[in-house]
Design a protein around this motif. Sequence first.
Motif, PDB file in Angstrom:
ATOM      1  N   SER A 301      34.303  47.369  43.153  1.00 39.42           N
ATOM      2  CA  SER A 301      34.967  46.067  43.130  1.00 39.42           C
ATOM      3  C   SER A 301      33.953  44.955  42.902  1.00 39.42           C
ATOM      4  CB  SER A 301      35.711  45.850  44.450  1.00 39.42           C
ATOM      5  OG  SER A 301      36.324  44.580  44.468  1.00 39.42           O
ATOM      6  N   TYR A 302      34.329  43.978  42.069  1.00 42.16           N
ATOM      7  CA  TYR A 302      33.441  42.869  41.712  1.00 42.16           C
ATOM      8  C   TYR A 302      34.209  41.564  41.892  1.00 42.16           C
ATOM      9  CZ  TYR A 302      30.303  39.903  38.895  1.00 42.16           C
ATOM     10  OH  TYR A 302      29.449  38.923  38.452  1.00 42.16           O
ATOM     11  N   ASN A 303      33.549  40.547  42.438  1.00 38.10           N
ATOM     12  CA  ASN A 303      34.175  39.241  42.638  1.00 38.10           C
ATOM     13  C   ASN A 303      33.093  38.171  42.574  1.00 38.10           C
ATOM     14  OD1 ASN A 303      35.233  36.849  44.337  1.00 38.10           O
ATOM     15  ND2 ASN A 303      37.061  38.100  44.047  1.00 38.10           N
ATOM     16  N   GLU A 326      35.282  45.953  30.393  1.00 41.01           N
ATOM     17  CA  GLU A 326      36.620  46.497  30.603  1.00 41.01           C
ATOM     18  C   GLU A 326      36.881  46.640  32.106  1.00 41.01           C
ATOM     19  OE1 GLU A 326      39.352  50.421  29.417  1.00 41.01           O
ATOM     20  OE2 GLU A 326      37.233  50.305  28.839  1.00 41.01           O
ATOM     21  N   GLY A 327      38.015  46.106  32.546  1.00 43.46           N
ATOM     22  CA  GLY A 327      38.359  46.160  33.967  1.00 43.46           C
ATOM     23  C   GLY A 327      38.132  44.847  34.693  1.00 43.46           C
ATOM     24  N   LEU A 328      37.386  43.911  34.055  1.00 45.72           N
ATOM     25  CA  LEU A 328      37.149  42.603  34.673  1.00 45.72           C
ATOM     26  C   LEU A 328      37.943  41.538  33.931  1.00 45.72           C
ATOM     27  CD1 LEU A 328      33.305  42.516  35.419  1.00 45.72           C
ATOM     28  CD2 LEU A 328      35.173  43.393  36.837  1.00 45.72           C
ATOM     29  N   SER A 329      38.326  40.456  34.636  1.00 41.56           N
ATOM     30  CA  SER A 329      39.052  39.338  34.036  1.00 41.56           C
ATOM     31  C   SER A 329      38.669  38.058  34.760  1.00 41.56           C
ATOM     32  CB  SER A 329      40.566  39.570  34.116  1.00 41.56           C
ATOM     33  OG  SER A 329      40.982  39.669  35.472  1.00 41.56           O
ATOM     34  N   ILE A 330      39.006  36.914  34.151  1.00 45.13           N
ATOM     35  CA  ILE A 330      38.725  35.613  34.755  1.00 45.13           C
ATOM     36  C   ILE A 330      40.037  34.900  35.042  1.00 45.13           C
ATOM     37  CG2 ILE A 330      38.448  34.544  32.479  1.00 45.13           C
ATOM     38  CD1 ILE A 330      36.414  32.621  33.766  1.00 45.13           C
ATOM     39  N   THR A 331      40.142  34.288  36.219  1.00 46.87           N
ATOM     40  CA  THR A 331      41.345  33.554  36.586  1.00 46.87           C
ATOM     41  C   THR A 331      41.174  32.082  36.251  1.00 46.87           C
ATOM     42  OG1 THR A 331      40.610  33.010  38.827  1.00 46.87           O
ATOM     43  CG2 THR A 331      41.672  35.161  38.510  1.00 46.87           C
ATOM     44  N   SER A 332      42.274  31.322  36.305  1.00 46.14           N
ATOM     45  CA  SER A 332      42.219  29.881  36.038  1.00 46.14           C
ATOM     46  C   SER A 332      41.421  29.141  37.105  1.00 46.14           C
ATOM     47  CB  SER A 332      43.635  29.311  35.955  1.00 46.14           C
ATOM     48  OG  SER A 332      44.328  29.512  37.178  1.00 46.14           O
ATOM     49  N   ILE A 335      37.376  32.626  38.892  1.00 50.47           N
ATOM     50  CA  ILE A 335      36.916  33.827  39.582  1.00 50.47           C
ATOM     51  C   ILE A 335      36.912  34.993  38.601  1.00 50.47           C
ATOM     52  CG2 ILE A 335      37.375  35.462  41.443  1.00 50.47           C
ATOM     53  CD1 ILE A 335      38.780  33.219  42.945  1.00 50.47           C
ATOM     54  N   ILE A 336      35.751  35.615  38.455  1.00 49.85           N
ATOM     55  CA  ILE A 336      35.635  36.835  37.666  1.00 49.85           C
ATOM     56  C   ILE A 336      35.737  38.001  38.642  1.00 49.85           C
ATOM     57  CG2 ILE A 336      34.191  38.181  36.100  1.00 49.85           C
ATOM     58  CD1 ILE A 336      32.816  35.582  35.274  1.00 49.85           C
ATOM     59  N   SER A 337      36.718  38.878  38.417  1.00 53.32           N
ATOM     60  CA  SER A 337      36.937  39.942  39.387  1.00 53.32           C
ATOM     61  C   SER A 337      37.520  41.185  38.709  1.00 53.32           C
ATOM     62  CB  SER A 337      37.883  39.472  40.500  1.00 53.32           C
ATOM     63  OG  SER A 337      39.139  39.121  39.951  1.00 53.32           O
TER      64      SER A 337
END
Length: 447
Positions: A301-303, A326-332, A335-337
């Motif tokens: 897990s990454y945050n 692949e598997g990570l995304s950024i929120t508005s 936060i990259i998680s």
Amino acid sequence: MKHIGFIFLPLIFVLFILNAEASAQSTYLNLYSQPGDDFGGRPNPNGKAFNYVESDGTWQLFCSDADHDGHADKITMRFFPTNDRSVAYWLITVGTGRTGSNLAPGYYDMAGEFGSPSFYVTRGFACSRSLANFTILESKIDESNPVFPRVISFAVRFTFLCDGIGPAGLTGIFSYNSTAPEIYIGPLILAESPYLPDLPVNVPYSRRLGMLGGVPPYTFQLINSLLPPGMSLNSEGLLEGTPTIVGDYWLDVFVKDVVYFPESNTHRSSFRVFFKVVEPPPPSPLGIATTTVANASKGQSYNFQLAAEGGRSPFDWTLAAGKLPEGLSITSDGIISGIAKTDGVFNFTVQVSDSFAQQARQDFSLKVVEPPSITKVKYKAKKGKLDISGEEFHQTAKLFIDGSEVIPKSQDATSLSVKKLFLTSGAHTIKVLNPDGGNATTALQVK
């Protein structure tokens, strides 16, 4: 019906504040006789103040045990002023007997009934019926001699109504060798300027109106107002809400304290408060404060939180170029998680926008590393020896047990060994951390 006038009293007109720079140990008597009160003399249209310090006369103080429980619960003070011909003496008695309080600091109320708590003040004439409430601010009694207890220091704040419940009364504070803080003892008034600071539009706001005098707690009532939509004043004096329209506003407030009587002016107050709702000033240029992002471990897990600087919230974050692992995304929220599925180095650009449509971009490089793995943990409690087996341990990997670093006796790419390590029974957390951020964690149960 009586007309309620509005009083505008900035702090510079608060005349009866005790001197905060007085000596550490101070003795004084400060009284304010309300208009119409017997102590100030009738007629008394403006009220009258009596202020005495230690050198203004002779002070006599006695304490006694009224309920005979071995603790002093009554204090009598006599003061004979030398420079005030209008008063031969002042006498104040404070009693908390039969309540179990033994002159303890706190708020006390009496309704002129027989019994305790009790409070009385006189300067030579008697009251047919009295009403009082008082707050003991400080009380230190030497009770080593139970027959003649001695007052070390004492301070009491009070409101006293002679001959019934109004329309006027006496407020004051008596201090004997006390370090009690400064206290306003005049009529109930607003404790701040009636002109509040400007409120920015569309920004949540909360402020409690402060009062001086009277006996808290206070009850606030909004009589009339021009308030912006979304704002209100509650009974505790909290002005709050989110103003949505720019303009000039005001509110008329009626306040009463805990001993309010309709016939008395001292325990009530009315005032008008003014404020403006304004457009906020332009924000500073928007930027991105984050310069690097932490490495991620494959399969774990990454945050990570990105941070903006300048601009004005709310902020909106997006991926502007490149790609994340692949598997990570950024929120508005920036936060990259997620859980990275592949290792390697990934280059990407993020963009942030603020409420003023300003934008800023920043390039980043995120490395996904292959983490170590722990395959076996063996602990010999009697010898205090811990052996950890696994894969991909770096030669400078760090070992943590329950969050504290432990220095291994030996280590290589597949093992770490610790000697003279004595762990308590129960669960423990073992963590191996490589220099690139890759880590492995497992649990150890010690019997």
